[in-house]
Design an enzyme around this catalytic site. Structure first.
Site, mmCIF file in Angstrom:
data_model
loop_
_atom_site.group_PDB
_atom_site.id
_atom_site.type_symbol
_atom_site.label_atom_id
_atom_site.label_comp_id
_atom_site.label_asym_id
_atom_site.label_seq_id
_atom_site.Cartn_x
_atom_site.Cartn_y
_atom_site.Cartn_z
ATOM 1 N N ASP A 275 -13.574 -2.047 -1.098
ATOM 2 C CA ASP A 275 -14.683 -2.896 -1.551
ATOM 3 C C ASP A 275 -16.025 -2.287 -1.167
ATOM 4 O OD1 ASP A 275 -13.659 -6.243 -1.801
ATOM 5 O OD2 ASP A 275 -12.289 -4.644 -1.240
ATOM 6 N N ASN B 227 -6.862 -1.710 5.924
ATOM 7 C CA ASN B 227 -7.205 -2.573 4.798
ATOM 8 C C ASN B 227 -8.501 -3.334 5.091
ATOM 9 O OD1 ASN B 227 -5.070 -4.742 2.810
ATOM 10 N ND2 ASN B 227 -7.266 -4.826 2.976
ATOM 11 N N ARG C 83 -1.443 -0.771 7.222
ATOM 12 C CA ARG C 83 -1.781 -0.159 5.932
ATOM 13 C C ARG C 83 -3.277 0.108 5.832
ATOM 14 N NH1 ARG C 83 -0.559 -5.546 4.471
ATOM 15 N NH2 ARG C 83 -2.348 -6.772 3.746
ATOM 16 N N GLN D 103 -6.254 1.273 2.493
ATOM 17 C CA GLN D 103 -6.612 0.893 1.136
ATOM 18 C C GLN D 103 -7.023 2.165 0.403
ATOM 19 O OE1 GLN D 103 -9.541 -2.366 0.923
ATOM 20 N NE2 GLN D 103 -7.942 -3.657 0.064
ATOM 21 N N ARG E 100 3.945 -10.448 4.969
ATOM 22 C CA ARG E 100 2.543 -10.349 5.393
ATOM 23 C C ARG E 100 2.162 -11.592 6.191
ATOM 24 N NH1 ARG E 100 -0.377 -10.471 0.001
ATOM 25 N NH2 ARG E 100 1.534 -11.540 -0.582
ATOM 26 N N ASP F 142 -3.547 -6.143 -5.810
ATOM 27 C CA ASP F 142 -2.511 -7.083 -5.406
ATOM 28 C C ASP F 142 -2.753 -8.431 -6.097
ATOM 29 O OD1 ASP F 142 -4.866 -6.974 -3.863
ATOM 30 O OD2 ASP F 142 -3.918 -7.919 -2.138
ATOM 31 N N GLU G 149 -15.802 -12.846 -7.770
ATOM 32 C CA GLU G 149 -14.959 -11.691 -7.449
ATOM 33 C C GLU G 149 -14.429 -10.983 -8.693
ATOM 34 O OE1 GLU G 149 -10.821 -11.132 -4.884
ATOM 35 O OE2 GLU G 149 -11.316 -13.027 -5.857
ATOM 36 N N GLU H 226 -3.186 -15.087 -5.771
ATOM 37 C CA GLU H 226 -2.701 -15.894 -4.656
ATOM 38 C C GLU H 226 -3.738 -16.872 -4.115
ATOM 39 O OE1 GLU H 226 0.412 -12.973 -2.484
ATOM 40 O OE2 GLU H 226 -1.688 -12.439 -2.184
#
Length: 547
Positions: free
Chosen positions: A166, A202, A211, A213, A289, A324, A508, A523
């Site tokens: 981002d 991330n 993880r 990104q 997660r 995702d 977004e 989600e």
């Protein structure tokens, strides 16, 4: 406790104890931040809160699973857990009331911001920068937030921490706004993370430590360097971040030596049949997660023919991609439970790593390390050839993701295909073909749709996203496809402005196919703020308004 997370936590703590970051601020304030970071427990919420975590997430105490893991405890963990054990079986016990008593809810950035409809979109965005800015993290580290030494801009909404990819698109707007100091702050924060945890997670939450990104760090360094007017200042930027660029590359290439014909995929690295090396997305975790615990369990239960651990890892690895979720990662484009991210060599990831190799070659050359510069240039050349060989679909005249297990394209066309144009990998003829497909199949009244699949996932049709519009516009311009680039730009700007005028918000993601509807899928609800939308729109508006 999960073995992979124990290893990540242990290495993090050892690194934090030993590291004195080169970019640390001087004085008592920085010392307190460093001490706070060293004191951070770096345990995922599932391990820290045990049965309380499971009960809260499985009972859906909060509609969004991210809410609880972002809460800050008001007392030490052992006190809260003891109280929970003593009270949970009482007849009148209420779980939500217990959580609200013992935890502070996360702040929703920009939620209290009052939009002034008389402001232009550019003025609105510039008014939001301070609202979306977090000051250096020297507060309590009892929660999941990983403290950072410098100020940074968050996306907004439910995202109250820095996010890796981002931030590049947010920086586009910060540069237009003349806030190069903030770009440098954010780069220094990422360098700090690389130095302390070995890579850029991330986001700066401890549950993201399995993880990363999409690796935009090299592009960020390049963006800051190009903002400098003097060549000596540009060179200084590349040299400043060279150590972290090297470490970033080592993280993504970890496993290259172990990958073989018998075992072609190790962590992020995939060795192809003729010895070429390309990369995939890969999360170290094979469990749900923390921020979507119940959702992942429910998804895995639908995949009756696969081990749950594999479904969890593929879901997590899709999160590392930033997409995702999307049909890009599904065996069946309509079914999330068929996610197979770790079998896929993505176009965008490998274009980004090609750019990282080029930037490393450039930075090493500036540092007088001619042998290392030549090595990275050779690696970039090899990756360029492998991208063209494995990721260019001659039949579709389009770049596609490649399933290395099935040795075939995934068949899910997406805007990831513009990355080879953005980073000048494509030939002029390939770029012309890609432009033709974009115009024919992807272009809508509000901009470019992310994929051609309508399945309810947020990174599929009918949604469009600011980062993909920018990558497409810039990629098309690189090859002289200016007319199409202008149409994409004009359609996207018009949609952003229309939504702003109707709602007072930048959001977004957007429905680019029906400009009368909000975007949907995914989600969580559509978030307002919003970092990368603001950055890309301000950059595009500056081209005609002189912002």
């Amino acid at each position: 406790m999960k073995k992979s997370y124990l290893l990540a936590a242990l290495s993090t703590l050892l690194a934090l104890a030993a590291c004195q970051t080169e970019n640390a601020q001087a004085g008592a304030e920085q010392n307190s931040i460093q001490s706070a970071a060293e004191a951070h427990p770096f345990l995922p919420p599932a391990e820290r809160w045990g049965q309380l975590f499971v009960d809260v997430q499985m009972a859906k105490v909060f509609p969004d699973g991210k809410t609880f893991v972002d809460c800050t405890p008001k007392q030490p963990a052992e006190e809260i857990l003891a109280a929970y054990e003593a009270m949970k079986d009482e007849p009148e016990f209420q779980l939500k009331a217990f959580v609200l008593e013992h935890f502070e809810l996360p702040k929703n950035y920009a939620s209290g911001f009052t939009s002034d409809p008389s402001r232009s979109p550019a003025a609105h965005i510039n008014a939001l920068w301070p609202v979306l800015t977090r000051e250096p993290d020297n507060q309590s580290t009892m929660g999941s937030l990983i403290p950072l030494p410098n100020a940074y801009v968050v996306p907004g909404g439910r995202f109250g921490e820095i996010y890796y990819w981002d931030s590049y698109f947010t920086m586009l707007g910060l540069e237009v706004a003349g806030k190069t100091d903030m770009i440098r702050n954010m780069l220094d924060n990422f360098a700090y993370l690389i130095d302390t945890v070995g890579f850029i997670p991330n986001g700066n939450r401890d549950y993201f430590l399995t993880r990363s990104q999409p690796p935009f760090f090299a592009a960020m360094v390049d963006l800051l360097a190009q903002s400098e007017l003097e060549s000596t200042d540009q060179q200084a930027v590349y040299l400043r971040y060279l150590p972290q660029l090297e470490k970033e590359y080592a993280f993504w290439m970890n496993g290259e030596e172990q990958a073989s014909a018998e075992n072609p995929a190790v962590k992020h690295v995939v060795r192809l049949p003729e010895g070429e090396i390309l990369n995939r997305y890969w999360d170290e975790g094979d469990y749900p997660r923390e921020e979507m615990h119940r959702d992942d369990i429910e998804t895995a239960e639908k995949a009756e023919d696969r081990p749950a651990e594999q479904v969890y890892r593929d879901l997590r690895s899709a999160c590392e991609s930033g997409w995702d979720f999307s049909s890009r990662w599904f065996a069946d484009p309509e079914r999330l439970e068929t996610v197979q991210t770790t079998q896929i060599i993505p176009v965008d990831l490998n274009a980004l790593l090609y750019n990282l190799e080029l930037i490393l070659s450039k930075a090493n050359a500036l540092n007088g390390m001619t042998d290392r510069a030549a090595l990275y240039e050779e690696k970039a050349d090899q990756r360029h050839a492998a991208i063209q060989k494995y990721l260019w679909d001659e039949q579709e005249s389009f770049y596609q993701d490649y399933n290395f297990v099935q040795q075939a394209f995934t068949g899910q066309r997406s805007l990831a295909a513009v990355y080879p144009l953005f980073f000048n990998i494509a030939s002029p003829q390939q770029a012309a073909y890609v432009a033709g497909v974009l115009e024919r199949d992807f272009l809508s009244d509000g901009g470019l749709v992310s994929t051609l699949t309508h399945n309810g996932q947020q990174w599929d049709a009918p949604n469009g996203w600011a980062p993909l519009q920018w990558m497409s516009i810039k990629g098309l311009r690189n090859y002289g496809e200016d007319e199409l680039a202008q149409r994409v730009r004009d359609n996207w700007v018009a949609l952003n402005v229309k939504v702003y005028e109707n709602t007072g918000k930048m959001v977004e993601k957007y429905n680019v196919e029906d400009m009368g509807l909000e975007a949907g899928g995914g989600e969580y609800p559509v978030q307002d703020g919003f970092g990368w939308t603001n950055g890309v729109l301000l950059r595009l508006l500056s081209e005609t308004e002189g912002q």
